[in-house]
Write a protein that holds these residues in place. Sequence first.
Motif, PDB file in Angstrom:
ATOM      1  N   LEU A  56       0.805  -1.222   0.000  1.00  0.00           N
ATOM      2  CA  LEU A  56       0.000   0.000   0.000  1.00  0.00           C
ATOM      3  C   LEU A  56       0.838   1.271   0.000  1.00  0.00           C
ATOM      4  O   LEU A  56       0.510   2.244  -0.706  1.00  0.00           O
ATOM      5  CB  LEU A  56      -0.923  -0.004   1.226  1.00  0.00           C
ATOM      6  CG  LEU A  56      -1.828   1.217   1.400  1.00  0.00           C
ATOM      7  CD1 LEU A  56      -2.776   1.361   0.210  1.00  0.00           C
ATOM      8  CD2 LEU A  56      -2.603   1.126   2.707  1.00  0.00           C
ATOM      9  N   MET A  57       1.913   1.325   0.792  1.00  0.00           N
ATOM     10  CA  MET A  57       2.659   2.559   0.964  1.00  0.00           C
ATOM     11  C   MET A  57       3.232   3.117  -0.341  1.00  0.00           C
ATOM     12  O   MET A  57       3.165   4.328  -0.571  1.00  0.00           O
ATOM     13  CB  MET A  57       3.764   2.362   1.997  1.00  0.00           C
ATOM     14  CG  MET A  57       3.256   2.094   3.416  1.00  0.00           C
ATOM     15  SD  MET A  57       2.192   3.415   4.045  1.00  0.00           S
ATOM     16  CE  MET A  57       3.397   4.731   4.279  1.00  0.00           C
ATOM     17  N   PRO A  58       3.822   2.314  -1.229  1.00  0.00           N
ATOM     18  CA  PRO A  58       4.300   2.878  -2.504  1.00  0.00           C
ATOM     19  C   PRO A  58       3.172   3.494  -3.335  1.00  0.00           C
ATOM     20  O   PRO A  58       3.382   4.502  -4.021  1.00  0.00           O
ATOM     21  CB  PRO A  58       4.908   1.666  -3.219  1.00  0.00           C
ATOM     22  CG  PRO A  58       5.296   0.733  -2.116  1.00  0.00           C
ATOM     23  CD  PRO A  58       4.221   0.900  -1.082  1.00  0.00           C
ATOM     24  N   LEU A  59       1.966   2.907  -3.255  1.00  0.00           N
ATOM     25  CA  LEU A  59       0.831   3.474  -3.980  1.00  0.00           C
ATOM     26  C   LEU A  59       0.450   4.831  -3.405  1.00  0.00           C
ATOM     27  O   LEU A  59       0.130   5.772  -4.148  1.00  0.00           O
ATOM     28  CB  LEU A  59      -0.358   2.517  -3.921  1.00  0.00           C
ATOM     29  CG  LEU A  59      -0.157   1.144  -4.567  1.00  0.00           C
ATOM     30  CD1 LEU A  59      -1.379   0.268  -4.333  1.00  0.00           C
ATOM     31  CD2 LEU A  59       0.127   1.280  -6.051  1.00  0.00           C
ATOM     32  N   LEU A  60       0.492   4.942  -2.062  1.00  0.00           N
ATOM     33  CA  LEU A  60       0.186   6.219  -1.427  1.00  0.00           C
ATOM     34  C   LEU A  60       1.264   7.256  -1.772  1.00  0.00           C
ATOM     35  O   LEU A  60       0.951   8.430  -2.007  1.00  0.00           O
ATOM     36  CB  LEU A  60       0.097   6.042   0.092  1.00  0.00           C
ATOM     37  CG  LEU A  60      -1.070   5.192   0.606  1.00  0.00           C
ATOM     38  CD1 LEU A  60      -0.999   5.074   2.122  1.00  0.00           C
ATOM     39  CD2 LEU A  60      -2.404   5.786   0.175  1.00  0.00           C
ATOM     40  N   LEU A  61       2.510   6.833  -1.787  1.00  0.00           N
ATOM     41  CA  LEU A  61       3.589   7.758  -2.151  1.00  0.00           C
ATOM     42  C   LEU A  61       3.392   8.272  -3.572  1.00  0.00           C
ATOM     43  O   LEU A  61       3.544   9.473  -3.834  1.00  0.00           O
ATOM     44  CB  LEU A  61       4.938   7.055  -2.024  1.00  0.00           C
ATOM     45  CG  LEU A  61       6.155   7.864  -2.505  1.00  0.00           C
ATOM     46  CD1 LEU A  61       6.310   9.141  -1.690  1.00  0.00           C
ATOM     47  CD2 LEU A  61       7.430   7.011  -2.439  1.00  0.00           C
ATOM     48  N   GLU A  77       2.094  12.660  -7.103  1.00  0.00           N
ATOM     49  CA  GLU A  77       1.305  13.135  -8.242  1.00  0.00           C
ATOM     50  C   GLU A  77       0.483  14.357  -7.864  1.00  0.00           C
ATOM     51  O   GLU A  77       0.383  15.326  -8.622  1.00  0.00           O
ATOM     52  CB  GLU A  77       0.402  12.017  -8.741  1.00  0.00           C
ATOM     53  CG  GLU A  77      -0.390  12.379  -9.985  1.00  0.00           C
ATOM     54  CD  GLU A  77      -1.224  11.212 -10.496  1.00  0.00           C
ATOM     55  OE1 GLU A  77      -2.258  11.467 -11.148  1.00  0.00           O
ATOM     56  OE2 GLU A  77      -0.856  10.044 -10.227  1.00  0.00           O
ATOM     57  N   GLY A  78      -0.108  14.330  -6.638  1.00  0.00           N
ATOM     58  CA  GLY A  78      -0.901  15.468  -6.180  1.00  0.00           C
ATOM     59  C   GLY A  78      -0.059  16.723  -6.017  1.00  0.00           C
ATOM     60  O   GLY A  78      -0.476  17.822  -6.394  1.00  0.00           O
ATOM     61  N   GLY A  81       9.587  11.380  -1.909  1.00  0.00           N
ATOM     62  CA  GLY A  81      10.271  10.102  -1.781  1.00  0.00           C
ATOM     63  C   GLY A  81      11.408  10.159  -0.781  1.00  0.00           C
ATOM     64  O   GLY A  81      11.651   9.199  -0.040  1.00  0.00           O
ATOM     65  N   LEU A  82      12.100  11.289  -0.719  1.00  0.00           N
ATOM     66  CA  LEU A  82      13.201  11.452   0.225  1.00  0.00           C
ATOM     67  C   LEU A  82      12.678  11.441   1.659  1.00  0.00           C
ATOM     68  O   LEU A  82      13.251  10.786   2.541  1.00  0.00           O
ATOM     69  CB  LEU A  82      13.939  12.758  -0.065  1.00  0.00           C
ATOM     70  CG  LEU A  82      15.145  13.075   0.817  1.00  0.00           C
ATOM     71  CD1 LEU A  82      16.221  12.007   0.650  1.00  0.00           C
ATOM     72  CD2 LEU A  82      15.709  14.458   0.490  1.00  0.00           C
ATOM     73  N   VAL A  83      11.594  12.170   1.900  1.00  0.00           N
ATOM     74  CA  VAL A  83      10.977  12.179   3.234  1.00  0.00           C
ATOM     75  C   VAL A  83      10.486  10.782   3.597  1.00  0.00           C
ATOM     76  O   VAL A  83      10.666  10.306   4.727  1.00  0.00           O
ATOM     77  CB  VAL A  83       9.812  13.185   3.274  1.00  0.00           C
ATOM     78  CG1 VAL A  83       9.117  13.150   4.625  1.00  0.00           C
ATOM     79  CG2 VAL A  83      10.300  14.590   2.952  1.00  0.00           C
ATOM     80  N   TYR A  84       9.873  10.121   2.641  1.00  0.00           N
ATOM     81  CA  TYR A  84       9.328   8.767   2.816  1.00  0.00           C
ATOM     82  C   TYR A  84      10.423   7.808   3.281  1.00  0.00           C
ATOM     83  O   TYR A  84      10.257   7.065   4.250  1.00  0.00           O
ATOM     84  CB  TYR A  84       8.723   8.337   1.479  1.00  0.00           C
ATOM     85  CG  TYR A  84       8.243   6.917   1.365  1.00  0.00           C
ATOM     86  CD1 TYR A  84       7.029   6.519   1.924  1.00  0.00           C
ATOM     87  CD2 TYR A  84       8.983   5.971   0.640  1.00  0.00           C
ATOM     88  CE1 TYR A  84       6.576   5.222   1.771  1.00  0.00           C
ATOM     89  CE2 TYR A  84       8.529   4.674   0.489  1.00  0.00           C
ATOM     90  CZ  TYR A  84       7.324   4.308   1.059  1.00  0.00           C
ATOM     91  OH  TYR A  84       6.873   3.025   0.908  1.00  0.00           O
ATOM     92  N   LEU A  88      12.049   8.778   6.861  1.00  0.00           N
ATOM     93  CA  LEU A  88      11.224   8.377   8.005  1.00  0.00           C
ATOM     94  C   LEU A  88      11.170   6.861   8.183  1.00  0.00           C
ATOM     95  O   LEU A  88      10.629   6.368   9.170  1.00  0.00           O
ATOM     96  CB  LEU A  88       9.796   8.921   7.845  1.00  0.00           C
ATOM     97  CG  LEU A  88       9.640  10.434   7.929  1.00  0.00           C
ATOM     98  CD1 LEU A  88       8.194  10.826   7.659  1.00  0.00           C
ATOM     99  CD2 LEU A  88      10.064  10.944   9.301  1.00  0.00           C
ATOM    100  N   GLY A  89      11.717   6.155   7.223  1.00  0.00           N
ATOM    101  CA  GLY A  89      11.698   4.695   7.322  1.00  0.00           C
ATOM    102  C   GLY A  89      10.388   4.070   6.897  1.00  0.00           C
ATOM    103  O   GLY A  89      10.144   2.883   7.151  1.00  0.00           O
ATOM    104  N   LEU A  90       9.520   4.862   6.221  1.00  0.00           N
ATOM    105  CA  LEU A  90       8.218   4.334   5.815  1.00  0.00           C
ATOM    106  C   LEU A  90       8.346   3.265   4.740  1.00  0.00           C
ATOM    107  O   LEU A  90       7.427   2.459   4.559  1.00  0.00           O
ATOM    108  CB  LEU A  90       7.319   5.478   5.318  1.00  0.00           C
ATOM    109  CG  LEU A  90       6.978   6.538   6.368  1.00  0.00           C
ATOM    110  CD1 LEU A  90       6.103   7.626   5.762  1.00  0.00           C
ATOM    111  CD2 LEU A  90       6.283   5.915   7.575  1.00  0.00           C
ATOM    112  N   ASP A  91       9.469   3.278   4.028  1.00  0.00           N
ATOM    113  CA  ASP A  91       9.671   2.230   3.029  1.00  0.00           C
ATOM    114  C   ASP A  91       9.969   0.886   3.679  1.00  0.00           C
ATOM    115  O   ASP A  91      10.018  -0.143   2.999  1.00  0.00           O
ATOM    116  CB  ASP A  91      10.807   2.611   2.076  1.00  0.00           C
ATOM    117  CG  ASP A  91      12.115   2.878   2.807  1.00  0.00           C
ATOM    118  OD1 ASP A  91      12.073   3.336   3.973  1.00  0.00           O
ATOM    119  OD2 ASP A  91      13.183   2.638   2.211  1.00  0.00           O
TER     120      ASP A  91
END
Length: 333
Positions: A252-257, A262-263, A276-279, A282-285
């Motif tokens: 799910l997380m890559p789709l949200l990123l 895009e937004g 992507g850098l923030v993502y 934060l370790g969200l990947d």
Amino acid sequence: MRIGYVAVGSIICSVILAAVASAEAPQVAEIVPADVDAAFVVPAPAQLHARWQRSPLGALWDDAEVHAFLAPLRQQLRMDEWDEFLREHSGYDLGELLELAPGGIAFYLESFEQILDAAEGDESPAVVVLAGAGERADDLEALLLDLEEDEADMERSSDDEPQYVDVEREYRDVTMRIERRVDLDEPRDEFTWVRVEGVIALTGSPALAEAVVDRVLDSTAGDTLLSSAEVSGAGAKLNGHDAVWYGNLKALMPLLLDAVSEGIEESGGGAGIDPGLVYRALGLDGTRSMYGWLDLDDSAASFEVGVSAEDRGLFKVVSLGNKPAPRPDLVPV
């Protein structure tokens, strides 16, 4: 989809509000595969229903002041008419309808990405609803057949060209009942339901129905979500609760990123910061899954949520809690 809206809607209502348990009924929790992207399972719905009625949450829900506070929402959702609606369309009230699934109810999505593609295009979502009907399988099957016939009668009485026709197909000596969409250049099989050994499955396509048949008939069909700790590191924690849910954050997380990026790009915002850098910072990947469970009794209601993730970034900070900060073994002089 014709019977899908009423039948699936009724069963999902059943999931939310419960049903009845039976030791002889097939347990749908043992059928949900380990590699789904999202699932909601009520292994013993009757127990959940009874506990809800006796629980503090149930008492709060029925409180007159809460009813008054939620009056606009209740009116918008026509909640006071649910039993009447179900009785009119199925011949059962909610409590009676729930008793048609003594082996539990489950709802799962095979792929988040496929769901998004289906929403943007014109294809059926990869969604499966399971009902462990057991000894009530004849009754539940009869209900679905009646709904199917009612919808067919309505379509036959219409002056418009039909969108769907009902067809049957055999798979491993099991009859699949399929709604074939015929208003397209190339007819396409879509909503499919099947009864196999006391389990009734409502799915978005014949392929999904075939997968359910295989899992029911083959005892070696693979790991199940509730028994596989390998899926998220949480499998063992998801057993033995009144209701459980699971989401595959790794999918799910890559789709949200992508959606956030895009937004920001379309709006021209973001102050030049790469999402992507923030993502990654934060370790969200490193997130793997999110899961939770609900337990009710006469004195308390417990709803817990957990996240499985690699121990880095934001999750490394959270995992420290109130523990002392780590100190280096060697301090230079």
